[in-house]
Design a protein around this motif. Structure first.
Motif, PDB file in Angstrom:
ATOM      1  N   ALA A 230       2.495  -1.274  10.095  1.00 53.84           N
ATOM      2  CA  ALA A 230       3.578  -1.625  11.010  1.00 53.84           C
ATOM      3  C   ALA A 230       3.903  -3.107  10.954  1.00 53.84           C
ATOM      4  CB  ALA A 230       3.210  -1.223  12.440  1.00 53.84           C
ATOM      5  N   ASP A 231       2.972  -3.919  10.479  1.00 55.40           N
ATOM      6  CA  ASP A 231       3.164  -5.374  10.429  1.00 55.40           C
ATOM      7  C   ASP A 231       3.528  -5.875   9.035  1.00 55.40           C
ATOM      8  OD1 ASP A 231       2.493  -5.580  13.132  1.00 55.40           O
ATOM      9  OD2 ASP A 231       0.349  -5.706  12.686  1.00 55.40           O
ATOM     10  N   ASN A 232       3.673  -4.971   8.072  1.00 57.48           N
ATOM     11  CA  ASN A 232       3.975  -5.378   6.695  1.00 57.48           C
ATOM     12  C   ASN A 232       5.252  -6.211   6.619  1.00 57.48           C
ATOM     13  OD1 ASN A 232       1.776  -3.909   5.837  1.00 57.48           O
ATOM     14  ND2 ASN A 232       2.958  -2.236   4.939  1.00 57.48           N
ATOM     15  N   LEU A 233       5.292  -7.088   5.612  1.00 57.76           N
ATOM     16  CA  LEU A 233       6.546  -7.758   5.289  1.00 57.76           C
ATOM     17  C   LEU A 233       7.337  -6.802   4.403  1.00 57.76           C
ATOM     18  CD1 LEU A 233       8.478 -10.170   5.248  1.00 57.76           C
ATOM     19  CD2 LEU A 233       7.207 -11.062   3.282  1.00 57.76           C
ATOM     20  N   ASP A 317      18.926   2.940   0.428  1.00 56.78           N
ATOM     21  CA  ASP A 317      18.291   2.202   1.514  1.00 56.78           C
ATOM     22  C   ASP A 317      16.777   2.090   1.352  1.00 56.78           C
ATOM     23  OD1 ASP A 317      17.717   4.858   1.935  1.00 56.78           O
ATOM     24  OD2 ASP A 317      18.201   4.856   4.075  1.00 56.78           O
ATOM     25  N   ALA A 318      16.281   2.232   0.136  1.00 57.23           N
ATOM     26  CA  ALA A 318      14.839   2.152  -0.094  1.00 57.23           C
ATOM     27  C   ALA A 318      14.300   0.784   0.310  1.00 57.23           C
ATOM     28  CB  ALA A 318      14.519   2.414  -1.562  1.00 57.23           C
ATOM     29  N   PRO A 319      13.150   0.742   0.977  1.00 55.23           N
ATOM     30  CA  PRO A 319      12.561  -0.539   1.369  1.00 55.23           C
ATOM     31  C   PRO A 319      11.899  -1.226   0.186  1.00 55.23           C
ATOM     32  CG  PRO A 319      11.104   1.245   1.998  1.00 55.23           C
ATOM     33  CD  PRO A 319      12.346   1.892   1.437  1.00 55.23           C
ATOM     34  N   VAL A 320      11.731  -2.530   0.314  1.00 57.00           N
ATOM     35  CA  VAL A 320      10.976  -3.316  -0.658  1.00 57.00           C
ATOM     36  C   VAL A 320       9.729  -3.834   0.049  1.00 57.00           C
ATOM     37  CG1 VAL A 320      10.937  -5.422  -2.045  1.00 57.00           C
ATOM     38  CG2 VAL A 320      12.972  -3.969  -2.032  1.00 57.00           C
ATOM     39  N   TYR A 321       8.563  -3.447  -0.449  1.00 49.67           N
ATOM     40  CA  TYR A 321       7.293  -3.856   0.151  1.00 49.67           C
ATOM     41  C   TYR A 321       6.817  -5.150  -0.500  1.00 49.67           C
ATOM     42  CZ  TYR A 321       7.315   0.996   1.747  1.00 49.67           C
ATOM     43  OH  TYR A 321       7.659   2.198   2.321  1.00 49.67           O
ATOM     44  N   LEU A 322       6.639  -6.186   0.309  1.00 45.15           N
ATOM     45  CA  LEU A 322       6.296  -7.508  -0.223  1.00 45.15           C
ATOM     46  C   LEU A 322       4.873  -7.940   0.128  1.00 45.15           C
ATOM     47  CD1 LEU A 322       9.724  -9.127   0.592  1.00 45.15           C
ATOM     48  CD2 LEU A 322       8.800  -8.799  -1.705  1.00 45.15           C
ATOM     49  N   VAL A 323       4.486  -7.832   1.384  1.00 40.38           N
ATOM     50  CA  VAL A 323       3.132  -8.182   1.821  1.00 40.38           C
ATOM     51  C   VAL A 323       2.647  -7.040   2.689  1.00 40.38           C
ATOM     52  CG1 VAL A 323       1.708  -9.825   3.109  1.00 40.38           C
ATOM     53  CG2 VAL A 323       3.653 -10.657   1.771  1.00 40.38           C
ATOM     54  N   THR A 324       1.554  -6.402   2.274  1.00 37.18           N
ATOM     55  CA  THR A 324       1.165  -5.142   2.910  1.00 37.18           C
ATOM     56  C   THR A 324      -0.290  -5.119   3.348  1.00 37.18           C
ATOM     57  OG1 THR A 324       0.535  -4.110   0.810  1.00 37.18           O
ATOM     58  CG2 THR A 324       2.858  -3.912   1.494  1.00 37.18           C
ATOM     59  N   ALA A 325      -0.556  -4.235   4.306  1.00 35.96           N
ATOM     60  CA  ALA A 325      -1.914  -4.075   4.815  1.00 35.96           C
ATOM     61  C   ALA A 325      -2.876  -3.640   3.718  1.00 35.96           C
ATOM     62  CB  ALA A 325      -1.918  -3.069   5.966  1.00 35.96           C
ATOM     63  N   ALA A 326      -2.426  -2.747   2.837  1.00 35.86           N
ATOM     64  CA  ALA A 326      -3.300  -2.293   1.757  1.00 35.86           C
ATOM     65  C   ALA A 326      -3.768  -3.464   0.902  1.00 35.86           C
ATOM     66  CB  ALA A 326      -2.579  -1.257   0.898  1.00 35.86           C
ATOM     67  N   GLN A 327      -2.845  -4.390   0.596  1.00 36.96           N
ATOM     68  CA  GLN A 327      -3.234  -5.576  -0.167  1.00 36.96           C
ATOM     69  C   GLN A 327      -4.312  -6.373   0.558  1.00 36.96           C
ATOM     70  OE1 GLN A 327       1.231  -6.586  -0.752  1.00 36.96           O
ATOM     71  NE2 GLN A 327       0.130  -8.004  -2.055  1.00 36.96           N
ATOM     72  N   VAL A 328      -4.176  -6.472   1.867  1.00 37.89           N
ATOM     73  CA  VAL A 328      -5.155  -7.225   2.656  1.00 37.89           C
ATOM     74  C   VAL A 328      -6.524  -6.578   2.550  1.00 37.89           C
ATOM     75  CG1 VAL A 328      -5.814  -7.975   4.972  1.00 37.89           C
ATOM     76  CG2 VAL A 328      -3.429  -8.144   4.242  1.00 37.89           C
ATOM     77  N   TYR A 329      -6.589  -5.262   2.710  1.00 39.19           N
ATOM     78  CA  TYR A 329      -7.893  -4.587   2.623  1.00 39.19           C
ATOM     79  C   TYR A 329      -8.487  -4.704   1.219  1.00 39.19           C
ATOM     80  CZ  TYR A 329      -7.301  -2.622   7.294  1.00 39.19           C
ATOM     81  OH  TYR A 329      -7.155  -2.468   8.654  1.00 39.19           O
ATOM     82  N   PHE A 330      -7.658  -4.639   0.189  1.00 37.08           N
ATOM     83  CA  PHE A 330      -8.171  -4.875  -1.158  1.00 37.08           C
ATOM     84  C   PHE A 330      -8.725  -6.299  -1.277  1.00 37.08           C
ATOM     85  CE2 PHE A 330      -5.227  -1.395  -2.821  1.00 37.08           C
ATOM     86  CZ  PHE A 330      -6.260  -0.560  -3.208  1.00 37.08           C
ATOM     87  N   ALA A 331      -8.021  -7.256  -0.690  1.00 40.81           N
ATOM     88  CA  ALA A 331      -8.467  -8.649  -0.749  1.00 40.81           C
ATOM     89  C   ALA A 331      -9.799  -8.831  -0.029  1.00 40.81           C
ATOM     90  CB  ALA A 331      -7.409  -9.564  -0.146  1.00 40.81           C
TER      91      ALA A 331
END
Length: 463
Positions: A230-233, A317-331
């Motif tokens: 919900a907080d993704n960029l 109207d497809a979204p573009v995912y730039l900064v995501t929670a999944a990336q954070v958990y991988f990090a």
């Protein structure tokens, strides 16, 4: 909200009108004489999807293969311009920062407007320096005061961006800002985004300065990062021509079947029943199966034989995912594996994949059985590779970010070398720089790349 942006763009253009014309021509009595701070911020936000929506980025990460007119995917030595970033979003944001005393509090607390401008500027600069290396920074965006800015080192830019992001969060106060098409002015979201950008930047230092990387990583994590989708960029396009997805314009409007999923991507997903594959691509029309195309294939092929770009990816109207929670958990999983944090690497790895499922499919159904497969389950003896392989799958359609992670970790392995060409390690500077800013351009190329502005020079953190 986003439908209002086009009037905002018109207002911003009034602010940027030329000084060379008669003053009366520039003045429209029905419009303000200049764009407001939040309008300039909104105008800068319109450039965000361009950081992701690029065939070249997908080629560098080998997500997509060209089905015809094969050329860019063969990694030719060519220049790439960064001028549009400086002349567009960075100029907008710098204008906000240079005119803080003139910002109107009727559009939200001035400190919050400045904080958001700082965060966005840092995000654009981070993307720019990771692609090209040393770039104009401190002396950039000075207009007629300096047409030939020096190239700051990537190391110094990183250090400054860390401080800028911290400064941005420290100045935030209660109250929303207007015209924000990304987070609707919610400063808690902007705070998490700033800290998350710091987190990713810190991990980028894992091979060049791990001590600083660990310090910045742990501080950013403690300050609060994105941990929920919900907080993704996310940049949300609209189902209208004025603000549609780049890929819709290519696939639907231009009727181009130019891109197929690569063999490598399909082989990382299909054997394991990965439900994201049905979003990433369409089954081949010839047999209704998912079939990847060998990257760099130059022989004439029939597009009906391969899985082309997914309908959900090229929707208007497809979204573009730039900064995501999944990336954070991988990090976090990787940081735990490196001993930077006391978290569980496996738990964060599993959470990353769950968040990725939710992001791409809207459901976490099947994630447990997916993770139970030995080829997918976290391998503590090959932790970095496990994480990098699944992070690569998740970052589909954000090719430049995936490419940066590959340059940093070396994983996944086994990418194709079309005609013997390795994946590039950077973008070459714009051709015009050797004429427009020759002394500083040459100094930067000599300092970093022994005088050769090639796509195989290594940026500072990729050593």
């Amino acid at each position: 909200m986003m439908k209002k942006i086009y009037s905002i763009l018109l207002l911003a253009l009034v602010f940027q009108s030329c000084d060379n014309f008669d003053e009366d021509i520039n003045i429209n009595p029905n419009l303000p004489s200049q764009a407001s701070g939040t309008q300039l911020i909104a105008n800068a936000e319109l450039y965000l999807p361009g950081l992701s929506s690029s065939p070249r980025g997908e080629f560098f990460a080998q997500y997509l293969a060209e089905t015809q007119y094969v050329g860019t995917s063969l990694y030719p030595q060519e220049s790439t311009s960064f001028y549009s970033y400086y002349q567009g979003p960075l100029e907008n944001l710098q204008t906000v920062l240079n005119n803080q005393e003139n910002l109107s509090s009727t559009e939200g607390p001035v400190d919050n407007q400045v904080a958001v401008a700082k965060i966005l500027r840092a995000y654009f600069y981070w993307n720019i320096t990771d692609r090209w290396g040393d770039v104009p920074y401190k002396e950039a965006l000075m207009g007629s005061e300096n047409f030939t800015p020096v190239y700051d080192t990537q190391q110094s830019i990183y250090l400054d961006l860390f401080q800028e992001l911290k400064e941005a969060t420290s100045m935030m106060m209660a109250g929303k800002i207007n015209n924000d098409i990304v987070y609707d002015g919610n400063m808690d979201n902007w705070r998490k985004l700033a800290n998350t950008i710091r987190l990713f930047m810190a991990l980028r230092l894992s091979e060049v300065d791990p001590d600083l990387g660990q310090t910045e990583f742990t501080e950013a994590l403690s300050d609060g990062v994105i941990l929920d989708n919900a907080d993704n960029l996310v940049y949300n396009h609209l189902a209208e021509a004025n603000n549609q997805n780049y890929w819709y314009g290519q696939v639907v409007n231009q009727n181009r079947e130019w891109w197929a999923l690569t063999e490598k991507l399909v082989s990382h997903m299909l054997p394991f029943g990965d439900p994201r594959l049905e979003v990433y691509g369409n089954p081949a029309r010839a047999n209704n199966n998912f079939v990847g195309l060998r990257y760099g294939e130059e022989e004439a092929i029939g597009t009906e034989e391969y899985s082309l770009l997914g309908s959900a990816i090229y929707a208007q109207d497809a979204p573009v995912y730039l900064v995501t929670a999944a990336q954070v958990y991988f990090a976090i999983a990787e940081a735990a594996s490196r001993g930077w944090v006391g978290e569980s690497a496996e738990e964060n790895y599993n959470m990353a994949i769950e968040q990725s499922f939710l992001q791409w499919t809207g459901s976490s159904e099947g994630v447990d059985s997916f993770l139970s497969q030995p080829e997918v389950a976290f391998d503590v003896n090959n932790a970095i590779e496990s994480i990098a392989n699944q992070r690569w799958v998740h970052l589909y359609m954000h090719g430049y970010e995936s490419w940066s992670e590959w340059r940093r970790t070396g994983f996944p392995t086994g990418f194709t070398t079309p005609n013997g060409a390795e994946i590039p390690l950077r973008l070459s500077y714009p051709d015009n720089e050797s004429f427009n800013n020759s002394d500083n351009y040459e100094e930067a190329v000599n300092r970093q790349f022994n005088g050769e502005d090639l796509i195989y020079g290594r940026v500072w953190w990729d050593q």
